[in-house]
Design an enzyme around this catalytic site. Sequence first.
Site, PDB file in Angstrom:
ATOM      1  N   HIS A 140      15.119  21.398   5.572  1.00  0.00           N
ATOM      2  CA  HIS A 140      15.656  20.999   6.765  1.00  0.00           C
ATOM      3  C   HIS A 140      14.473  20.396   7.684  1.00  0.00           C
ATOM      4  O   HIS A 140      14.262  20.067   9.063  1.00  0.00           O
ATOM      5  CB  HIS A 140      16.464  21.308   7.527  1.00  0.00           C
ATOM      6  CG  HIS A 140      17.957  21.515   7.175  1.00  0.00           C
ATOM      7  ND1 HIS A 140      18.689  20.848   7.001  1.00  0.00           N
ATOM      8  CD2 HIS A 140      17.475  23.469   6.578  1.00  0.00           C
ATOM      9  CE1 HIS A 140      19.778  21.457   6.062  1.00  0.00           C
ATOM     10  NE2 HIS A 140      19.181  23.418   5.541  1.00  0.00           N
ATOM     11  N   SER A 261      -8.862   3.278  14.370  1.00  0.00           N
ATOM     12  CA  SER A 261      -7.946   2.240  15.023  1.00  0.00           C
ATOM     13  C   SER A 261      -8.516   1.169  16.135  1.00  0.00           C
ATOM     14  O   SER A 261     -10.212   2.124  15.727  1.00  0.00           O
ATOM     15  CB  SER A 261      -7.104   2.975  16.479  1.00  0.00           C
ATOM     16  OG  SER A 261      -6.863   2.141  16.814  1.00  0.00           O
ATOM     17  N   LYS A 267      -8.674   7.745  16.595  1.00  0.00           N
ATOM     18  CA  LYS A 267      -8.082   8.253  15.376  1.00  0.00           C
ATOM     19  C   LYS A 267      -8.090   7.732  14.453  1.00  0.00           C
ATOM     20  O   LYS A 267      -9.364   7.670  13.718  1.00  0.00           O
ATOM     21  CB  LYS A 267      -6.258   6.413  15.668  1.00  0.00           C
ATOM     22  CG  LYS A 267      -6.196   6.587  16.523  1.00  0.00           C
ATOM     23  CD  LYS A 267      -5.010   7.693  16.981  1.00  0.00           C
ATOM     24  CE  LYS A 267      -4.063   7.276  16.079  1.00  0.00           C
ATOM     25  NZ  LYS A 267      -2.548   6.302  16.487  1.00  0.00           N
ATOM     26  N   ASN A 269      -6.287   7.239  10.779  1.00  0.00           N
ATOM     27  CA  ASN A 269      -4.551   6.831  10.594  1.00  0.00           C
ATOM     28  C   ASN A 269      -4.272   7.176   9.056  1.00  0.00           C
ATOM     29  O   ASN A 269      -5.806   6.968   7.935  1.00  0.00           O
ATOM     30  CB  ASN A 269      -4.510   5.374  10.670  1.00  0.00           C
ATOM     31  CG  ASN A 269      -4.385   4.925  12.281  1.00  0.00           C
ATOM     32  OD1 ASN A 269      -3.801   6.243  12.921  1.00  0.00           O
ATOM     33  ND2 ASN A 269      -4.509   4.139  12.783  1.00  0.00           N
ATOM     34  N   GLU A 274       0.754   5.456   4.393  1.00  0.00           N
ATOM     35  CA  GLU A 274       1.989   4.709   4.328  1.00  0.00           C
ATOM     36  C   GLU A 274       2.049   3.851   3.660  1.00  0.00           C
ATOM     37  O   GLU A 274       3.698   3.491   3.405  1.00  0.00           O
ATOM     38  CB  GLU A 274       1.436   4.355   5.794  1.00  0.00           C
ATOM     39  CG  GLU A 274       1.261   5.619   7.148  1.00  0.00           C
ATOM     40  CD  GLU A 274       0.700   5.077   8.241  1.00  0.00           C
ATOM     41  OE1 GLU A 274       1.487   4.565   9.006  1.00  0.00           O
ATOM     42  OE2 GLU A 274      -0.233   4.498   8.002  1.00  0.00           O
ATOM     43  N   LYS A 309       9.255 -11.733 -16.019  1.00  0.00           N
ATOM     44  CA  LYS A 309       8.579 -10.929 -15.840  1.00  0.00           C
ATOM     45  C   LYS A 309       7.701 -10.722 -14.591  1.00  0.00           C
ATOM     46  O   LYS A 309       7.054  -9.854 -14.560  1.00  0.00           O
ATOM     47  CB  LYS A 309       7.435 -12.289 -16.967  1.00  0.00           C
ATOM     48  CG  LYS A 309       7.487 -12.170 -17.775  1.00  0.00           C
ATOM     49  CD  LYS A 309       7.174 -13.939 -19.131  1.00  0.00           C
ATOM     50  CE  LYS A 309       8.159 -13.670 -19.639  1.00  0.00           C
ATOM     51  NZ  LYS A 309       9.407 -14.346 -20.273  1.00  0.00           N
TER      52      LYS A 309
HETATM   53  N1  ARG Z   1       8.604 -18.794 -21.052  1.00  0.00           N
HETATM   54  C1  ARG Z   1      10.122 -18.285 -22.120  1.00  0.00           C
HETATM   55  C2  ARG Z   1      10.450 -17.119 -21.571  1.00  0.00           C
HETATM   56  O1  ARG Z   1       9.816 -16.036 -20.637  1.00  0.00           O
HETATM   57  C3  ARG Z   1       9.997 -18.015 -23.380  1.00  0.00           C
HETATM   58  C4  ARG Z   1      10.667 -18.277 -23.602  1.00  0.00           C
HETATM   59  C5  ARG Z   1      11.514 -19.522 -24.256  1.00  0.00           C
HETATM   60  N2  ARG Z   1      12.693 -19.513 -25.128  1.00  0.00           N
HETATM   61  C6  ARG Z   1      13.733 -20.741 -24.803  1.00  0.00           C
HETATM   62  N3  ARG Z   1      14.258 -20.293 -25.110  1.00  0.00           N
HETATM   63  N4  ARG Z   1      13.529 -21.839 -24.006  1.00  0.00           N
HETATM   64  O2  ARG Z   1      11.668 -16.373 -21.190  1.00  0.00           O
END
Ligand code: ARG
Length: 452
Positions: A140, A261, A267, A269, A274, A309
């Site tokens: 705690h 600071s 300071k 920091n 953080e 991605k």
């Molecule tokens: N740029 C697309 C992706 O990252 C690649 C695959 C595209 N496939 C399709 N059937 N349009 O998903």
Amino acid sequence: MEAINASIAFDRRLAHQDIEASRAHAAMLAACGIINSTDGTAIREGLLTVLSEIEAGTFPFSAALEDVHMNVETRLSDIIGEAAGRLHTARSRNDQVATDFRMWTRERIDELSDGLRQLIVAFLDQAEAGSGWIMPGFTHLQAAQPVTWGHHMMAYVEMFARDRSRALDARRRMNECPLGAAALAGTSFPIDREMTAETLGFDRPSANSLDAVSDRDFALDFLSFAAITAMHLSRLAEEVVVWASPGFRFITLSDRFSTGSSIMPQKRNPDAAELIRAKTGRINGSLMGLLTVMKGLPLAYSKDMQEDKELLFDAADSLALAIAAMTGMVADMTADPVRMRTLAADGFPTATDLADWLVRERGMAFRDAHHATGRLVRLAESRGCELADIPLEDMQDICGMPIGDSVRSVLTVEASVSSRTSYGGTAPETVRNQIAQWRQCLQAEMSGGTAP
Ligand code: ARG
């Protein structure tokens, strides 16, 4: 349409993997007699030229060509002409992107696992330097029982070693090659999926073509590992912030890993700590983001999956940075054993040791001992003294039994930590054993064994 559809602005990060996978695919097509060997060689060499343009920064990325796959293939055709058109035989961008992205994720796992190893080494060094230094142990965030600095450092070794093992689990699971699943149904060409899988360092080809192109579990496994690791880093970051604060002063951060600071010259920091604590937000966000993207998608590929991605890129970058900064900070920080020892003795932290002594030496039931010790603590509190300063007569009174001077030997914080030799306990010698074991594991791993 182009603005929403094109992914080249970010998926150019997959160019290396895309080219490597395409070169393996072309070699397989030629080996299986699906394209002739002249074309196979032209494609493979042309792709190396494309790669060198990307590395030199001269590659003409184009949003009109949508994504990295179309950009690379189009450039290949500029360079080698008509043969480039044969590369896309028996594959699709669906299995292509699934393959590229797995390879990219696999590389990040290897790097991050190495980063975690370095962080673990930084903790082992800290633990070794202060295996016997005494600090308050908390529950705690209230002082509970004294522990050793080495023990506390080693707790983080256990945590980050688990993160590493989670990453390696994910790697093992993701290491199947989607290439050859084609758009979704497989292909009528006599391809050799074992060959491409092996060339690209996969353990085997993925077994179901629908699953191969629609699966992003590998990305989610990665993000789960990243989120848990980030959560661990944020706990540690919080401790660093607390330990470096004026109320604690357990550690001093190095100049390299603290900032001044702009207005208060005194300071120092803990900005890096953080920010590491804060990175957890975007890494968790990536995990939630991709879980939500994937939820409810029908088999097989849908363009939704292109949104995977940036989430992974950001999480991987943030995590790599957080681990690197934390490793530097831990390696550089200086703990103050005198200050920690002083606070460790504050707040009757050996009360449990006294209760244990009454159980062990006087045969009291633990509940009764707990009660008697509680009364002794209140007495010491009211007199503003330590437990060890309570006169023996008062102790005997409260406990209702004869108590000699030997009781005082269990009331020091040194005696308390040294007595905790149970497996996994805080005693300096126990901690030193753990350090030696971890060093041995890492040593064995470096000379070819598997990661602990
Ligand atoms: N740029 C697309 C992706 O990252 C690649 C695959 C595209 N496939 C399709 N059937 N349009 O998903």
